[in-house]
Design a protein around this motif. Sequence first.
Motif, PDB file in Angstrom:
ATOM      1  N   LEU A  52      54.861  46.148  29.375  1.00 27.60           N
ATOM      2  CA  LEU A  52      54.355  46.192  30.594  1.00 27.60           C
ATOM      3  C   LEU A  52      53.702  44.937  31.062  1.00 27.60           C
ATOM      4  O   LEU A  52      52.762  44.619  30.222  1.00 27.60           O
ATOM      5  CB  LEU A  52      53.377  47.255  31.091  1.00 27.60           C
ATOM      6  N   VAL A  53      54.274  44.001  31.887  1.00 29.69           N
ATOM      7  CA  VAL A  53      53.855  43.086  32.418  1.00 29.69           C
ATOM      8  C   VAL A  53      53.222  43.201  33.721  1.00 29.69           C
ATOM      9  O   VAL A  53      53.919  43.637  34.735  1.00 29.69           O
ATOM     10  CB  VAL A  53      55.055  41.866  32.661  1.00 29.69           C
ATOM     11  N   THR A  54      51.921  42.491  33.931  1.00 24.26           N
ATOM     12  CA  THR A  54      51.245  42.607  35.306  1.00 24.26           C
ATOM     13  C   THR A  54      50.343  41.440  35.531  1.00 24.26           C
ATOM     14  O   THR A  54      50.450  40.247  34.601  1.00 24.26           O
ATOM     15  CB  THR A  54      50.315  43.618  35.256  1.00 24.26           C
ATOM     16  N   ARG A  55      50.036  41.259  36.691  1.00 25.86           N
ATOM     17  CA  ARG A  55      49.350  40.090  36.905  1.00 25.86           C
ATOM     18  C   ARG A  55      48.067  40.426  37.867  1.00 25.86           C
ATOM     19  O   ARG A  55      48.014  41.531  38.178  1.00 25.86           O
ATOM     20  CB  ARG A  55      50.180  38.969  37.612  1.00 25.86           C
ATOM     21  N   GLN A  56      47.006  39.389  37.703  1.00 26.85           N
ATOM     22  CA  GLN A  56      45.893  39.783  38.699  1.00 26.85           C
ATOM     23  C   GLN A  56      45.690  38.406  39.308  1.00 26.85           C
ATOM     24  O   GLN A  56      45.328  37.326  38.660  1.00 26.85           O
ATOM     25  CB  GLN A  56      44.850  40.206  37.577  1.00 26.85           C
ATOM     26  N   PRO A  57      44.994  38.512  40.597  1.00 20.80           N
ATOM     27  CA  PRO A  57      45.319  39.830  41.227  1.00 20.80           C
ATOM     28  C   PRO A  57      46.487  40.015  41.696  1.00 20.80           C
ATOM     29  O   PRO A  57      47.675  39.438  41.614  1.00 20.80           O
ATOM     30  CB  PRO A  57      44.573  39.383  42.612  1.00 20.80           C
ATOM     31  N   GLY A  58      46.560  41.554  42.059  1.00 21.49           N
ATOM     32  CA  GLY A  58      48.003  41.812  42.029  1.00 21.49           C
ATOM     33  C   GLY A  58      48.382  43.245  40.904  1.00 21.49           C
ATOM     34  O   GLY A  58      47.248  43.760  40.464  1.00 21.49           O
ATOM     35  N   GLY A  59      49.721  43.326  40.900  1.00 24.78           N
ATOM     36  CA  GLY A  59      50.044  44.454  39.949  1.00 24.78           C
ATOM     37  C   GLY A  59      49.991  45.912  40.569  1.00 24.78           C
ATOM     38  O   GLY A  59      50.560  46.913  39.730  1.00 24.78           O
ATOM     39  N   THR A  60      49.394  46.210  41.642  1.00 24.51           N
ATOM     40  CA  THR A  60      49.383  47.543  42.286  1.00 24.51           C
ATOM     41  C   THR A  60      49.472  47.231  43.590  1.00 24.51           C
ATOM     42  O   THR A  60      49.208  46.119  44.353  1.00 24.51           O
ATOM     43  CB  THR A  60      47.978  48.321  41.921  1.00 24.51           C
ATOM     44  N   ARG A  67      45.288  40.279  46.967  1.00 21.74           N
ATOM     45  CA  ARG A  67      46.079  39.017  46.526  1.00 21.74           C
ATOM     46  C   ARG A  67      46.379  38.195  47.634  1.00 21.74           C
ATOM     47  O   ARG A  67      46.085  36.997  47.749  1.00 21.74           O
ATOM     48  CB  ARG A  67      47.274  39.357  45.533  1.00 21.74           C
ATOM     49  N   ASP A  68      47.077  38.851  48.694  1.00 22.60           N
ATOM     50  CA  ASP A  68      47.493  38.277  49.853  1.00 22.60           C
ATOM     51  C   ASP A  68      46.104  37.834  50.489  1.00 22.60           C
ATOM     52  O   ASP A  68      45.983  36.377  51.061  1.00 22.60           O
ATOM     53  CB  ASP A  68      48.052  38.954  50.804  1.00 22.60           C
ATOM     54  N   VAL A  69      45.013  38.204  50.522  1.00 20.03           N
ATOM     55  CA  VAL A  69      43.924  37.822  51.074  1.00 20.03           C
ATOM     56  C   VAL A  69      43.171  36.692  50.577  1.00 20.03           C
ATOM     57  O   VAL A  69      42.601  35.577  51.059  1.00 20.03           O
ATOM     58  CB  VAL A  69      42.720  39.015  51.537  1.00 20.03           C
ATOM     59  N   LEU A  70      43.217  36.773  49.034  1.00 25.45           N
ATOM     60  CA  LEU A  70      42.353  35.842  48.137  1.00 25.45           C
ATOM     61  C   LEU A  70      43.141  34.584  48.177  1.00 25.45           C
ATOM     62  O   LEU A  70      42.632  33.230  48.432  1.00 25.45           O
ATOM     63  CB  LEU A  70      42.258  36.341  46.830  1.00 25.45           C
ATOM     64  N   LEU A  71      44.822  34.666  48.031  1.00 22.24           N
ATOM     65  CA  LEU A  71      45.376  33.542  47.961  1.00 22.24           C
ATOM     66  C   LEU A  71      45.870  32.746  49.307  1.00 22.24           C
ATOM     67  O   LEU A  71      46.355  31.547  49.208  1.00 22.24           O
ATOM     68  CB  LEU A  71      46.390  33.663  46.902  1.00 22.24           C
ATOM     69  N   LEU A  83      33.659  39.099  44.380  1.00 24.83           N
ATOM     70  CA  LEU A  83      33.422  40.628  44.655  1.00 24.83           C
ATOM     71  C   LEU A  83      35.231  41.247  44.852  1.00 24.83           C
ATOM     72  O   LEU A  83      35.446  42.198  44.178  1.00 24.83           O
ATOM     73  CB  LEU A  83      32.795  41.188  45.627  1.00 24.83           C
ATOM     74  N   LEU A  84      36.054  40.625  45.458  1.00 24.82           N
ATOM     75  CA  LEU A  84      37.505  40.873  45.535  1.00 24.82           C
ATOM     76  C   LEU A  84      38.181  40.950  44.488  1.00 24.82           C
ATOM     77  O   LEU A  84      38.922  41.854  43.943  1.00 24.82           O
ATOM     78  CB  LEU A  84      38.098  40.212  46.779  1.00 24.82           C
ATOM     79  N   PHE A  85      37.992  39.859  43.624  1.00 28.45           N
ATOM     80  CA  PHE A  85      38.613  39.876  42.423  1.00 28.45           C
ATOM     81  C   PHE A  85      38.161  41.050  41.447  1.00 28.45           C
ATOM     82  O   PHE A  85      38.787  41.495  40.877  1.00 28.45           O
ATOM     83  CB  PHE A  85      38.484  38.488  41.653  1.00 28.45           C
ATOM     84  N   GLU A 169      44.763  26.834  44.486  1.00 31.74           N
ATOM     85  CA  GLU A 169      45.279  25.850  44.039  1.00 31.74           C
ATOM     86  C   GLU A 169      45.000  24.314  44.988  1.00 31.74           C
ATOM     87  O   GLU A 169      45.004  23.220  44.437  1.00 31.74           O
ATOM     88  CB  GLU A 169      46.678  25.727  44.226  1.00 31.74           C
ATOM     89  N   SER A 170      44.639  24.698  46.169  1.00 30.74           N
ATOM     90  CA  SER A 170      44.570  23.421  47.138  1.00 30.74           C
ATOM     91  C   SER A 170      43.363  22.788  46.795  1.00 30.74           C
ATOM     92  O   SER A 170      42.812  21.682  47.351  1.00 30.74           O
ATOM     93  CB  SER A 170      44.748  23.829  48.511  1.00 30.74           C
ATOM     94  N   GLU A 171      42.219  23.284  46.082  1.00 28.13           N
ATOM     95  CA  GLU A 171      40.904  22.712  45.816  1.00 28.13           C
ATOM     96  C   GLU A 171      41.269  21.450  45.101  1.00 28.13           C
ATOM     97  O   GLU A 171      42.068  21.200  44.417  1.00 28.13           O
ATOM     98  CB  GLU A 171      40.122  23.475  44.819  1.00 28.13           C
ATOM     99  N   ALA A 172      40.141  20.658  45.106  1.00 23.25           N
ATOM    100  CA  ALA A 172      40.286  19.365  44.712  1.00 23.25           C
ATOM    101  C   ALA A 172      40.189  19.286  43.096  1.00 23.25           C
ATOM    102  O   ALA A 172      39.842  20.263  42.365  1.00 23.25           O
ATOM    103  CB  ALA A 172      39.109  18.363  45.029  1.00 23.25           C
ATOM    104  N   ASP A 173      40.600  18.081  42.519  1.00 29.02           N
ATOM    105  CA  ASP A 173      40.722  18.062  40.983  1.00 29.02           C
ATOM    106  C   ASP A 173      39.388  18.598  40.389  1.00 29.02           C
ATOM    107  O   ASP A 173      39.239  18.933  39.058  1.00 29.02           O
ATOM    108  CB  ASP A 173      41.106  16.882  40.459  1.00 29.02           C
TER     109      ASP A 173
END
Length: 222
Positions: A52-60, A67-71, A83-85, A169-173
Motif C-alpha cells: 500500500l502506497v500513501t502520502r502525507q498530507p493526503g491518502g484519505t 493537503r489542499d489547504v496546506l499546500l 496542527l493541521l499536519f 516549496e516557495s519558501e526561501a533556500d
Amino acid sequence: MTKPETPHLGQDSRASTAPGLFLCFEGGDGSGKSTQVRLLRDALTRHGRDVLVTRQPGGTPLGAQIRDVLLHGDHVSARAEALLFAADKAHHVDELIRPALAVGTVVITDRYTDSSIAYQGAGRDLGADDIRALQHWAVGGLFPDLTFVLDVPAEVGRERRGEVHDRLESEADGFHDAVRQGFLDLAAQAPDRYVVLDGRLPPEEVHAAALARAEELLGRRR
C-alpha cells in the motif's frame, strides 16, 4: 496547556505489533521521494508482496482536503500549519495505515512525522521537541520500521522543481536548508531506524540501496 506526552519507544521500535512492514521516505522538496516510492512499490509487488502506497498530507478524503489547504491555500499561520499536519496524520493512521499493517501489508508512505519535525520544528522554528511530541501523540506511537531520508541541497531541490511551487516549496533556500538539517539531525539521533541516501545519485542507484534494506527487514520477518 499540558504538552502531549511522547510515547516511550526504543530507537528501533514501533508501538504496533502488527505483522506488516511500515516504510517511509522523507526529504526536502525535490529530493526524489515520489520516484523512490514508486520504484520500491513496483519492486516489492513483483516479489509477491502486498503493498500500500500513501502520502502525507493526503491518502484519505479528509487528508486530501487538508493537503489542499496546506499546500495550495492562502496564508496559514505556523502553529495552525503544525496542527493541521498533525490532524492529517491522526486520521490517516487510524483509517488507513494501522488497518493495512494489521493484515500484513507493506505500507510505504511519502512523508510522515519527521516531515513535520523538520518543516515546522526546524523550518518554522517552532521547536523540534514540541512538534515531535505533538506528532507522536497524533499517530498514537506508530513509527515506521525504517525511514529513508533522501538528502539533497536546497538549491538542487529548487532546480528540480522548476517554476511551479506550492506554498511550502516557495519558501526561501534558508528555510529549506533548515529543513534539510532537521532531517539529518533526526537520522543521526536514531541510526538504526534511518538510512540517509544521497538524492543526487542516479535514481536506480538510490533504489537499489533502498530495496536491499527493505528486503533485509522483510527477511527478518519470515
